[in-house]
Enzyme design. Structure first.
Site, mmCIF file in Angstrom:
data_model
loop_
_atom_site.group_PDB
_atom_site.id
_atom_site.type_symbol
_atom_site.label_atom_id
_atom_site.label_comp_id
_atom_site.label_asym_id
_atom_site.label_seq_id
_atom_site.Cartn_x
_atom_site.Cartn_y
_atom_site.Cartn_z
ATOM 1 C CG ASP A 1 -0.202 0.030 2.550
ATOM 2 O OD1 ASP A 1 0.831 -0.664 2.671
ATOM 3 O OD2 ASP A 1 -0.647 0.738 3.474
ATOM 4 C CD GLU B 1 4.200 0.470 7.027
ATOM 5 O OE1 GLU B 1 5.022 0.713 7.934
ATOM 6 O OE2 GLU B 1 3.758 1.357 6.268
HETATM 7 ZN ZN LIG Z 1 6.732 2.353 4.241
#
Ligand SMILES: [Zn+2]
Length: 416
Positions: free
Chosen positions: A84, A179
């Protein structure tokens, strides 16, 4: 035939063009369907590159294996990067621009929007004069965080497959979703991953190596006032807003993000809202040192207790929860994995720069879950915004460092 550098660059550009921002408001896992699409694309590429045990699970985690080519038992090393990009800035329609032989001056990212990337503003730029840079078109982030990490891992492993004379043990790789919204470790199947230790390839500029991060807690504070007519309020009214102000005034003024750096911790006021009758605030508590972290939380509890004693009823409700811990505690017993990364960098002609992360990483959470996981550089600068850029030479070095780690790990004896 394309060089490994060309493959690395074209791979990165292709990944960067995909819109994979995570969404903090979504309850889905992964938080966006685009991340699952990207996971499937990556799995296809890993298979084409010749990796085995390629798998995408229902949560969007991509795992794959490079089997060992040595007879002896050596540690299983993992490499992890996230798919992401940050939802903090536009990640739709990323069009990376390649600047060859950068002249050391101001780069015009976008003439119409007057978006410039200048060495006056970003002093890190100058050192890359003469090199090839990848920059944005001024309208989006670049997503080198962390698509550079993914491109570097895939290309490093693919190149190892094509150079079988390089000795390496079993290598596991994993690409994680979400994340940037703090969920990347949530559904990470450590058992299935099966590495003895791993590295996240998610750091910044050339040479970065990180194994320390904040201990972190979040405090939600709700204040209930005593609302009466202000004309008849004497000795009765408790104004929630003023209680909030008192609470904030009792926190040490030097311990704010804007007054701290390096290893100093802080209290960060994220949100404050309300009326005389009711107010709420959110505070983040951060410190590298476990004892100081504990003392900060205790201080907040003491302040709340004292103010509540003053109002004569529990005006303040404090809901404080730990979020993550400093990975240092989990890395120190296995410091040889940090030494391994340092040696891998030195071998690639890169000077290791060990710095504390003034934040958290998935690696920190994985370290506490039992997979020691320092972080190494991707080569990128100015993450999460339109001024993000990455020098190709740093990406090539990151690839070399990954390969050197694989090589050097064969000299380590596997602990049973
Ligand atoms: Zn990162």
């Amino acid at each position: 035939m394309l060089s490994w550098e060309d493959k690395l660059v074209s791979r990165f550009v292709r990944y960067a063009e995909r819109h994979t921002a995570s969404d903090p408001h979504s309850d889905a896992f992964p938080s966006t369907p685009e991340q699952m699409e990207f996971a499937l694309l990556l799995a296809g590429e890993l298979e084409t590159a010749g990796l085995s045990e390629v798998e995408v699970d229902a949560n969007g985690y991509v795992m794959a294996t490079l089997p060992s080519n040595v007879p002896e038992e050596v540690p299983v090393v993992g490499f992890i990067a996230h798919m992401d990009t940050s939802p903090d800035f536009n990640g739709l329609g990323v069009l990376p621009q390649i600047i060859e032989k950068y002249d050391g001056g101001t780069i015009i990212l976008n003439r119409e929007k007057n978006m410039l990337l200048s060495p006056e503003e970003f002093s890190g730029l100058k050192q890359y004069a003469g090199e090839t840079l990848i920059v944005t078109d001024g309208a989006t982030l670049l997503g080198a965080d962390d698509k550079a990490g993914i491109a570097e891992i895939v290309t490093a492993i693919e190149s190892l497959i094509h150079t079988p004379e390089i000795r390496h043990g079993k290598i596991r790789i994993c690409f994680t979703p979400d994340e940037e919204i703090g969920r990347g470790a949530d559904r990470f199947d450590l058992k299935k991953f099966g590495a003895d230790f791993a590295y996240t390839v998610d750091g910044g500029e050339l040479g970065e190596l990180e194994y320390e991060n904040f201990n972190a807690a979040r405090a939600e504070i709700r204040i209930t006032g005593k609302s009466v007519h202000p004309g008849a309020a004497k000795n009765i009214m408790v104004n929630a807003l003023l209680v909030a102000q008192q609470l904030l005034a009792l926190l040490p003024p030097e311990q704010k993000p804007e007054n701290t750096e390096h290893y100093e911790g802080f209290f960060h006021l994220v949100e404050l809202s309300g009326k005389a009758a009711e107010a709420k605030m959110e505070l983040l508590i951060r410190d590298f040192d476990a004892l100081k972290f504990h003392q900060k939380k205790q201080l907040l509890e003491t302040i709340v207790a004292e103010l509540n004693a003053g109002t004569g009823y529990p005006a303040i409700e404090l809901d404080m929860k730990d979020q993550y811990y400093n990975m240092r505690e989990k890395i120190e017993p296995v410091m040889h994995i940090v030494e391994l990364a340092k040696e891998a960098m030195t071998m690639a002609g890169v000077e290791p720069r060990v710095i504390p992360i003034r934040g958290g990483t998935d690696g920190a959470r994985l370290s506490w879950l039992g997979l020691p996981c320092p972080n190494i550089f991707t080569g990128g600068h100015n993450f999460h915004g339109p001024w993000e850029f990455i020098p190709v030479s740093s990406m090539v070095k990151a690839m070399e460092v990954i390969q050197n780690i694989c090589k050097l790990a064969t000299e380590m004896h596997k602990k049973s």
